[in-house]
Scaffold this active site. Structure first.
Site, PDB file in Angstrom:
ATOM      1  CG  ASP A  18      -1.544  -1.179   1.638  1.00 18.86           C
ATOM      2  OD1 ASP A  18      -1.424  -2.167   0.911  1.00 18.86           O
ATOM      3  OD2 ASP A  18      -2.203  -1.190   2.691  1.00 18.86           O
ATOM      4  CB  SER A  76      -1.758   0.975   5.648  1.00 19.26           C
ATOM      5  OG  SER A  76      -1.078   0.309   4.633  1.00 19.26           O
TER       6      SER A  76
END
Ligand code: FRU
Length: 433
Positions: A18, A76
């Site tokens: 990500d 993330s």
């Protein structure tokens, strides 16, 4: 042939997933990303870091955040600016098989120079999910809404339902729980939620572990709840996940990971794994959410190598897959990109559908996607082909992304459409200039 991208961001060595902490800060774009520096597979996740002046050319910077143990990960999250500092929010993860205590907690790190980050002494700023039965609790994304800060966190509950939880704060340190903002019962978890304002509406972008897709919901927020009026995919291809928008710019620019959790790609033989999508601008037109390539991408065009108005088979002079094709047509279009070992990408229209076939595009498996398209009388298609990726934008409204791993450059273009206008631009290499 190698698969290293020419004009897409990638980690050079190691594993990347990500995009994280996307922010325009002190005149520069910063991008962080989920990074395993030592292996070409996921694990022991750090935050890699890169910087750009124009959203296009990226320079790698030192790793920003490190896990403290091999069985931990810095998952993330996002970035904001406060009092001139860059503030990062992330989920600190401890593999429950090897550690005791909470598996996922929300933390902060701060920076004055945008390169060195210091963990906040008050970490974790959110120590536990306020909802019973939470099995996943991660990916804080923070925005400023009036005079309060709001944080959305992706969650999974009771091993079966995806949720987005909403928190608020006045100082970024003390966070209060507002409630469940949104839920999607078709997926076990929601990951990487992102809540933003667009043309008087609220948009919630989120990724679902079921099908590895990114959705958007367009609607309104009332009393801490999101009421969707429309919901659809943000990208209709196979390889786009964990999308996030930039903090600190007027436009809504989104970047996603050009991969999915099921895929295995041959780049591991080159010592790297993971590519980012091109930056895309999201906007509203007549109440519809539209996705288009950012204007800045035009600066990547090095030279026009083909310009045609008649259907036929054309050879282009390319040694690498690193070009952009801009094409306009009326109703029907069939265009095939081929190479000398008969690998191909086929793009066509069929009674209101756009069909993209990558099943014979190269070494990796590929797919065939058919999507009800937003066609017009005169249509415009923008195709970005890089060493291992394909992104197709239709009418500046929708996009389909795929990974492709051809053995040779696609140097033959077969095209049928009338009337037709097709141009091919060789692209600059973002790494060498
Ligand atoms: C999404 C995701 C996030 C998590 C990260 C771990 O791809 O699973 O939910 O924070 O990757 O690397």
């Amino acid at each position: 042939m190698h698969f290293k991208p020419n004009y897409h961001f990638f980690p050079v060595t190691g594993w990347m997933n990500d995009p994280n902490g996307l922010i325009f800060w002190k005149g520069k774009y910063h991008m962080f990303y989920q990074y395993n520096p030592k292996e070409t597979k996921w694990g022991n996740i750090h935050w890699g870091h890169a910087v750009s002046d124009d959203l296009i050319h990226w320079r790698h910077l030192p790793v920003a955040l490190y896990p403290k143990e091999k069985t931990h990960g810095v998952f993330s999250g996002s970035a904001v600016e406060k009092d001139g500092n860059m503030v990062l929010f992330y989920t600190y993860y401890r593999d429950p098989g090897h550690n005791i205590g909470e598996k996922e907690v929300q933390c902060i790190a701060m920076s004055k120079d945008g390169i060195n980050f210091e963990e906040h002494t008050r970490n974790p700023v959110i120590a536990k999910s306020p909802e019973p039965g939470t099995h996943a609790f991660r990916d804080p994304k923070v925005r400023k809404n009036g005079d309060r800060w709001e944080m959305v966190i992706g969650a999974g509950m009771n091993e079966k339902e995806g949720k987005v939880l909403l928190f608020f704060s006045e100082d970024l340190i003390h966070w209060y729980y507002e409630g469940i903002l949104f839920e999607d019962k078709s997926t076990k978890e929601i990951e990487c939620p992102d809540l933003l304002k667009l043309g008087g509406k609220e948009v919630l972008i989120y990724s679902t572990t079921r099908n590895n897709s990114v959705f958007y919901a367009l609607g309104e927020m009332r009393d801490g709840k999101f009421f969707p009026e429309k919901r659809d995919l943000l990208d209709y291809g196979t390889d786009f996940y964990a999308a996030q928008t930039f903090f600190g710019i007027e436009k809504v620019v989104v970047v996603g990971w050009l991969q999915n959790w099921k895929a295995q790609y041959p780049t591991v033989e080159e010592g790297w794994n993971g590519v980012m999508s091109l930056p895309r601008e999201v906007h509203l037109k007549d109440g519809e959410l539209m996705v288009k390539p950012v204007e800045e991408l035009k600066s990547l065009r090095r030279r026009k190598i083909l310009e045609i108005e008649t259907p036929g088979s054309y050879k282009i002079d390319v040694k690498e897959n690193s070009y952009e094709v801009v094409c306009s047509f009326q109703e029907r279009l069939e265009v095939v990109f081929k190479n000398k070992s008969n690998e191909e990408i086929a793009i066509s229209t069929n009674e209101g559908d756009l069909v993209i076939d990558t099943t014979n595009s190269g070494i990796s498996e590929g797919d065939r996607k058919k999507v009800r398209a937003k066609f017009k009388e005169r249509n415009h298609i923008d195709i970005f082909i890089d060493s291992c990726s394909l992104e197709v934008f239709l009418n500046n409204s929708m996009v389909l992304s795929f990974r492709i791993h051809p053995r040779y450059p696609y140097n033959i273009i077969d095209v049928k459409a009338e009337p037709l206008s097709l141009e091919v631009y060789k692209m600059k290499n973002i790494w060498l200039e």
